[in-house]
Design a protein around this motif. Sequence first.
Motif, mmCIF file in Angstrom:
data_model
loop_
_atom_site.group_PDB
_atom_site.id
_atom_site.type_symbol
_atom_site.label_atom_id
_atom_site.label_comp_id
_atom_site.label_asym_id
_atom_site.label_seq_id
_atom_site.Cartn_x
_atom_site.Cartn_y
_atom_site.Cartn_z
ATOM 1 N N UNK A 101 -2.476 4.972 -13.887
ATOM 2 C CA UNK A 101 -1.114 5.571 -13.662
ATOM 3 C C UNK A 101 -1.227 6.007 -12.239
ATOM 4 N N UNK A 102 -0.118 6.470 -11.491
ATOM 5 C CA UNK A 102 0.041 7.169 -10.424
ATOM 6 C C UNK A 102 -1.070 8.111 -10.454
ATOM 7 N N UNK A 103 -0.970 9.147 -11.178
ATOM 8 C CA UNK A 103 -1.715 10.254 -11.275
ATOM 9 C C UNK A 103 -3.236 9.840 -11.116
ATOM 10 N N UNK A 104 -3.698 8.892 -12.394
ATOM 11 C CA UNK A 104 -5.084 8.401 -12.415
ATOM 12 C C UNK A 104 -5.475 7.891 -10.992
ATOM 13 N N UNK A 105 -4.669 7.088 -10.410
ATOM 14 C CA UNK A 105 -5.136 6.354 -9.182
ATOM 15 C C UNK A 105 -5.379 7.467 -8.004
ATOM 16 N N UNK A 106 -4.789 8.360 -8.086
ATOM 17 C CA UNK A 106 -4.921 9.589 -7.081
ATOM 18 C C UNK A 106 -6.369 10.255 -7.051
ATOM 19 N N UNK A 107 -6.478 10.409 -8.666
ATOM 20 C CA UNK A 107 -7.757 11.357 -8.898
ATOM 21 C C UNK A 107 -9.173 10.331 -8.663
ATOM 22 N N UNK A 108 -9.006 8.989 -8.812
ATOM 23 C CA UNK A 108 -9.996 8.089 -8.751
ATOM 24 C C UNK A 108 -10.194 7.989 -7.053
ATOM 25 N N UNK A 109 -9.186 8.104 -6.272
ATOM 26 C CA UNK A 109 -9.386 7.992 -4.947
ATOM 27 C C UNK A 109 -9.794 9.439 -4.063
ATOM 28 N N UNK A 131 -5.838 -0.484 -8.579
ATOM 29 C CA UNK A 131 -5.964 0.517 -9.354
ATOM 30 C C UNK A 131 -4.624 0.371 -10.505
ATOM 31 N N UNK A 132 -3.549 0.367 -9.839
ATOM 32 C CA UNK A 132 -2.249 0.234 -10.660
ATOM 33 C C UNK A 132 -1.815 -0.899 -11.098
ATOM 34 N N UNK A 133 -2.156 -2.242 -10.607
ATOM 35 C CA UNK A 133 -1.550 -3.377 -11.241
ATOM 36 C C UNK A 133 -1.992 -3.453 -12.691
ATOM 37 N N UNK A 134 -1.064 -4.273 -13.428
ATOM 38 C CA UNK A 134 -1.563 -4.222 -15.104
ATOM 39 C C UNK A 134 -2.898 -4.800 -15.147
ATOM 40 N N UNK A 135 -3.575 -4.366 -16.149
ATOM 41 C CA UNK A 135 -4.685 -5.109 -16.743
ATOM 42 C C UNK A 135 -4.455 -6.727 -17.159
ATOM 43 N N UNK A 136 -3.296 -6.833 -17.466
ATOM 44 C CA UNK A 136 -3.055 -8.216 -18.036
ATOM 45 C C UNK A 136 -3.289 -9.269 -16.820
ATOM 46 N N UNK A 165 -10.133 -0.927 16.355
ATOM 47 C CA UNK A 165 -10.780 -1.842 15.419
ATOM 48 C C UNK A 165 -11.210 -0.796 14.020
ATOM 49 N N UNK A 166 -11.780 0.391 14.236
ATOM 50 C CA UNK A 166 -11.962 1.380 13.113
ATOM 51 C C UNK A 166 -10.548 1.670 12.738
ATOM 52 N N UNK A 167 -9.586 1.940 13.207
ATOM 53 C CA UNK A 167 -8.221 2.311 12.726
ATOM 54 C C UNK A 167 -7.720 1.242 11.669
ATOM 55 N N UNK A 168 -8.037 -0.187 12.236
ATOM 56 C CA UNK A 168 -7.572 -1.152 11.521
ATOM 57 C C UNK A 168 -8.532 -1.083 9.957
ATOM 58 N N UNK A 169 -9.928 -1.075 10.393
ATOM 59 C CA UNK A 169 -10.843 -1.326 9.306
ATOM 60 C C UNK A 169 -10.462 -0.203 8.143
ATOM 61 N N UNK A 170 -10.385 1.057 8.781
ATOM 62 C CA UNK A 170 -9.944 2.304 7.883
ATOM 63 C C UNK A 170 -8.767 1.982 6.877
ATOM 64 N N UNK A 171 -7.625 1.640 7.600
ATOM 65 C CA UNK A 171 -6.454 1.478 6.764
ATOM 66 C C UNK A 171 -6.478 0.342 5.603
ATOM 67 N N UNK A 172 -7.050 -0.777 5.777
ATOM 68 C CA UNK A 172 -7.099 -1.829 4.948
ATOM 69 C C UNK A 172 -7.324 -1.410 3.453
ATOM 70 N N UNK A 173 -8.411 -0.682 3.247
ATOM 71 C CA UNK A 173 -8.969 -0.247 1.963
ATOM 72 C C UNK A 173 -7.679 0.663 1.596
ATOM 73 N N UNK A 174 -7.213 1.394 2.153
ATOM 74 C CA UNK A 174 -6.000 2.222 1.496
ATOM 75 C C UNK A 174 -4.906 1.513 1.269
ATOM 76 N N UNK A 175 -4.607 0.130 1.723
ATOM 77 C CA UNK A 175 -3.615 -0.637 1.137
ATOM 78 C C UNK A 175 -4.222 -1.549 -0.145
ATOM 79 N N UNK A 176 -5.215 -1.601 -0.215
ATOM 80 C CA UNK A 176 -5.834 -2.805 -1.383
ATOM 81 C C UNK A 176 -6.239 -1.740 -2.581
ATOM 82 N N UNK A 177 -7.086 -0.806 -2.465
ATOM 83 C CA UNK A 177 -7.386 -0.059 -3.279
ATOM 84 C C UNK A 177 -6.492 0.718 -4.391
#
Length: 475
Positions: A301-309, A288-293, A272-284
């Motif tokens: 950007x990909x780089x900015x996403x990495x820095x935010x995470x 972060x990278x989807x267009x603001x529109x 269950x913890x493995x499930x819960x841990x991985x879900x956020x790594x798919x969502x966040x």
Amino acid sequence: MPDSPPANTHPRAVTGVLALAGMQTLVVPLIGDLPALLSTSASNASWVITATLLSAAVATPVAGRLGDMYGKRRMLLVSTVPLIAGSVVCALSSSVLPMIVGRGLQGVGMGIVPLGISLLRDLLPPERLGSAIAVMSASMGVGGALGLPFSAAVAEHASWRVLFWVAAGLSVLVAVLVARTVPAGRSVSSPAGRFDLPGALGLGAGLVSLLLAVSKGSDWGWGSATTLGLLGAALALLLLWGVWELRTADPLVDLRVTARPQVLITNAASVLVGFAMYAQSLVVPQLLQLPEATGYGLGQSMMAMGLWMAPAGLAMMVLAPLGAKLSAAKGPKVTLAVGSLVIALGYGSAQLLLGSTWGLLLASLVCNTGVGLAYGAMPALIMGAVPPQETASANSFNTLMRSIGSSVSAAVTGVVLAQLTTDFHGRALPSEHGFRIALLIGSGVALAAAAVATAIPAARPVRAAAAPDPAPARV
């Protein structure tokens, strides 16, 4: 040949080297670009990820059993070989097939983390063990925190092959440091029984069938004959494997030990913890990278996403000692339950914080804090319930349970985001509602993990095998 320890080592040096071993994999954010990079289809390129998942699932319990038989330090060194070889193969690849082979080799070396955690039990005094386990467990988060922005920067500004050369170099460094600074732990003069080859083949076939169906079911169709056939084969193979393990004299996994309430319930919570841990790594990352529109994407950007995470991964390491102190004061069962509740809180807060990068950063920090607490507590619970000579095998099996949870999480989250979409200039993108549902599922599973953790019984004294257990090596 005896697995002799290097001389003049120090507990902090041992912990640091083993923690570095847990950071040896870089997160490679290339999956979206792989079809173009390797001149193949998206379906074929997805096998680059699937190959690592499958080989790691099979190799991890095998490495654990061999570590108990022949020495954990020795198997740590052996595990670095496929990591190095796989990284080099990937760096030299120009088509999808060698890339899949290389990634499969990298997966074979993934037993290095549970082996390192198990070796700590042999090397460190009890007063240092809890914090060392927590630090090494958190090292996986730090590896992701440092690896993600680095990988993104390389992917944007240099050749993607650099990522794999760096991974190869880091694996070589780990091998050299382990050889020079890490003692052998408990001496192993001869293998304890025979290696259970039929058990390894049976477990491997069952896991490959299960994880292949889970990871590729969305591509093949959940009701397709291939997916259902693989799930049926997995059920039959794993049942037969269980019967064999109960009857053989030297099992790959001692199911009687794993059936002990503390081990069984901890493994259930681990899924269950493995499930819960991985879900956020798919969502966040997607948010972060989807267009603001889109109205809910943040256009990073990909780089900015990495820095935010990155800060969320670093938080796991910073707060790991607090988890160890909580375990020392209240027991690892309490730490696991608290960690699961913190994960659920992180998902709950994300429902209110989706609209900004700072909000997602805060939610990720809370989630990863909970992951760090939980991941440090699970090995402690397992090692408190199994004999010393079965530590590596039991820890590797627990790691496998977490991997199964993560695989199921990827499948469930993928289905949710694929079904709840919105049209964006002719493209189907995951909708805001889909992301919120995925976060709710993650929160619910984390709450379930906390409930399961509260059912873990108090540890009982564990007796070793009839033969006296050798004294641990001095550090």
